[in-house]
Design a protein around this motif. Structure first.
Motif, PDB file in Angstrom:
ATOM      1  N   GLU A  44      40.234  37.351  31.493  1.00 50.60           N
ATOM      2  CA  GLU A  44      39.275  38.309  32.066  1.00 50.60           C
ATOM      3  C   GLU A  44      38.086  37.560  32.649  1.00 50.60           C
ATOM      4  O   GLU A  44      37.505  36.697  31.988  1.00 50.60           O
ATOM      5  N   HIS A  47      33.536  39.569  30.171  1.00 50.17           N
ATOM      6  CA  HIS A  47      33.855  40.498  29.091  1.00 50.17           C
ATOM      7  C   HIS A  47      33.241  41.850  29.386  1.00 50.17           C
ATOM      8  O   HIS A  47      32.254  42.252  28.757  1.00 50.17           O
ATOM      9  N   THR A  49      34.836  45.716  30.574  1.00 48.43           N
ATOM     10  CA  THR A  49      35.983  46.524  31.014  1.00 48.43           C
ATOM     11  C   THR A  49      35.711  47.184  32.358  1.00 48.43           C
ATOM     12  O   THR A  49      36.595  47.225  33.226  1.00 48.43           O
ATOM     13  N   ILE A  52      36.191  44.653  35.062  1.00 46.11           N
ATOM     14  CA  ILE A  52      37.612  44.291  35.185  1.00 46.11           C
ATOM     15  C   ILE A  52      38.364  45.409  35.923  1.00 46.11           C
ATOM     16  O   ILE A  52      39.164  45.146  36.823  1.00 46.11           O
ATOM     17  N   ASN A  53      38.049  46.672  35.588  1.00 49.63           N
ATOM     18  CA  ASN A  53      38.697  47.799  36.278  1.00 49.63           C
ATOM     19  C   ASN A  53      38.321  47.825  37.755  1.00 49.63           C
ATOM     20  O   ASN A  53      39.155  48.077  38.619  1.00 49.63           O
ATOM     21  N   GLU A  56      40.347  45.223  39.449  1.00 50.48           N
ATOM     22  CA  GLU A  56      41.748  45.688  39.561  1.00 50.48           C
ATOM     23  C   GLU A  56      41.883  46.634  40.751  1.00 50.48           C
ATOM     24  O   GLU A  56      42.830  46.542  41.522  1.00 50.48           O
ATOM     25  N   LYS A  61      43.889  40.841  40.195  1.00 47.50           N
ATOM     26  CA  LYS A  61      44.554  41.079  38.897  1.00 47.50           C
ATOM     27  C   LYS A  61      44.197  40.011  37.868  1.00 47.50           C
ATOM     28  O   LYS A  61      43.990  38.855  38.216  1.00 47.50           O
ATOM     29  N   THR A  62      44.193  40.433  36.614  1.00 47.85           N
ATOM     30  CA  THR A  62      43.953  39.479  35.527  1.00 47.85           C
ATOM     31  C   THR A  62      45.306  38.963  35.032  1.00 47.85           C
ATOM     32  O   THR A  62      46.206  39.760  34.758  1.00 47.85           O
ATOM     33  N   TYR A  64      47.235  37.165  32.019  1.00 43.65           N
ATOM     34  CA  TYR A  64      47.011  36.842  30.608  1.00 43.65           C
ATOM     35  C   TYR A  64      47.826  35.627  30.180  1.00 43.65           C
ATOM     36  O   TYR A  64      47.569  35.022  29.161  1.00 43.65           O
ATOM     37  N   ARG A  77      37.921  31.032  35.753  1.00 44.30           N
ATOM     38  CA  ARG A  77      36.652  31.742  35.517  1.00 44.30           C
ATOM     39  C   ARG A  77      35.541  30.797  35.044  1.00 44.30           C
ATOM     40  O   ARG A  77      35.797  29.603  34.812  1.00 44.30           O
ATOM     41  N   SER A 227      29.231  43.699  25.889  1.00 46.50           N
ATOM     42  CA  SER A 227      30.494  43.718  25.165  1.00 46.50           C
ATOM     43  C   SER A 227      30.408  43.016  23.811  1.00 46.50           C
ATOM     44  O   SER A 227      29.741  41.991  23.674  1.00 46.50           O
ATOM     45  N   SER A 275      27.086  39.101  30.677  1.00 43.58           N
ATOM     46  CA  SER A 275      28.203  39.769  31.357  1.00 43.58           C
ATOM     47  C   SER A 275      27.983  41.281  31.469  1.00 43.58           C
ATOM     48  O   SER A 275      28.928  42.019  31.729  1.00 43.58           O
TER      49      SER A 275
END
Ligand code: SF4
Length: 293
Positions: A44, A47, A49, A52-53, A56, A61-62, A64, A77, A227, A275
């Motif tokens: 990611e 940190h 969400t 990240i959304n 996306e 894209k992340t 993993y 990153r 986060s 973040s």
């Protein structure tokens, strides 16, 4: 006696640090300039969400794990990566864009320098943190004598090795607390003959922690937004808890759990991790201001 008015005090150094800002802006620009290409981030990007959304939705894209074969751009990153991981990304066929924060690069370089000069290297930080894993892996290319410790207690395990080695070098995870470095130094000086320390806590972290401590001393309550997975946000909340009442929330919805504490506090300071996006901070401030009325 007239009742004191409630004061809401936002910190100046709250939210994205320059390393995170640079990473988020660059990755968006990369996607805009490479519409036909895949743009991935390994792990990611930050940190958060919400961010990240948002990425996306832009088609970023992340990843993993690294697939055996891939194509397009793979972003490193701000935490940095180990040389082994970078090689694996190349082998899979990705084009690499390295957004390791320049301050993290400096720690990696310092660690390599000390390892090359045969210092027994101590990395002060959390062994499971991606930044620390990458610093360690870079230094281990040059020396076997590299350990990670987040406290003097953890370092005690290596006491005999440290005593046997003539000189000890120290670098620090960029988001660590200065008090952790001080306690490790006190212990090392008591057992080692020569200690060379590079205080690599980044200036963004130092300024944020210093300002937040000053605000905490003048406040009944500090709210830390960010986060719970973020190392720098968690460290910030830990530091402030020693000074005044502190709550760590991820977003404004969580404030509802603390209405009694908020209502009885007259001076409330708000700070946030590196973040945490500005709009999260602004929503927290707005909600607090609404409770003032
Ligand atoms: S916290 Fe410091 S080292 Fe980490 S990304 Fe931000 S500026 Fe860079």
């Amino acid at each position: 006696m007239p009742e004191l008015k409630k004061e809401i005090i936002p910190a100046k150094y709250a939210g994205f640090c320059y390393g995170v800002k640079r990473a988020v802006e660059t990755v968006k620009k990369l996607k805009a300039e490479n519409k036909g290409k895949n743009v991935f981030v390994l792990g990611e990007l930050i940190h958060n969400t919400q961010v990240i959304n948002e990425l996306e939705n832009l088609g970023i894209k992340t990843l993993y794990e690294i697939p055996e074969k891939g194509e397009g751009i793979c972003v490193i990153r701000s935490h940095g990566e180990s040389p082994q991981v970078i090689e694996k990304i190349k082998q899979a066929g990705f084009e690499i864009v390295d957004l390791t924060c320049p301050d993290v690069k400096k720690v990696q370089q310092k660690a390599v320098e000390l390892a090359k000069e045969d210092y027994f290297l101590v990395i002060v930080g959390k062994s499971e943190h991606p930044e620390v894993i990458a610093i360690k892996a870079n230094a281990q290319l040059w020396s076997e004598n590299v350990v990670v410790a987040a406290s003097p207690e953890q370092l005690k395990e290596f006491e005999q090795q440290i005593k046997a080695h003539k000189k000890v070098g120290v670098v620090v995870q960029t988001t660590q607390r200065i008090s952790t470095l001080n306690s490790v130094m006190e212990y090392l000086i008591s057992i080692a003959k020569e200690v060379h320390v590079a205080n690599t806590i980044c200036s963004s972290t130092s300024m944020r922690q210093t300002e937040a401590k000053e605000l905490a001393m003048k406040s009944d309550l500090v709210i830390v937004a960010g986060s719970k997975k973020s190392a720098n946000t968690t460290h910030l909340a830990e530091i402030l808890k020693d000074i005044t009442a502190t709550i760590h929330i991820e977003n404004d919805d969580e404030l509802d759990k603390y209405t009694d504490l908020i209502d009885k506090s007259k001076r409330i300071a708000i700070t946030a991790g590196a973040s945490t996006p500005q709009d999260v901070i602004q929503r927290v401030i707005k909600k607090l201001n609404e409770r003032k009325k």
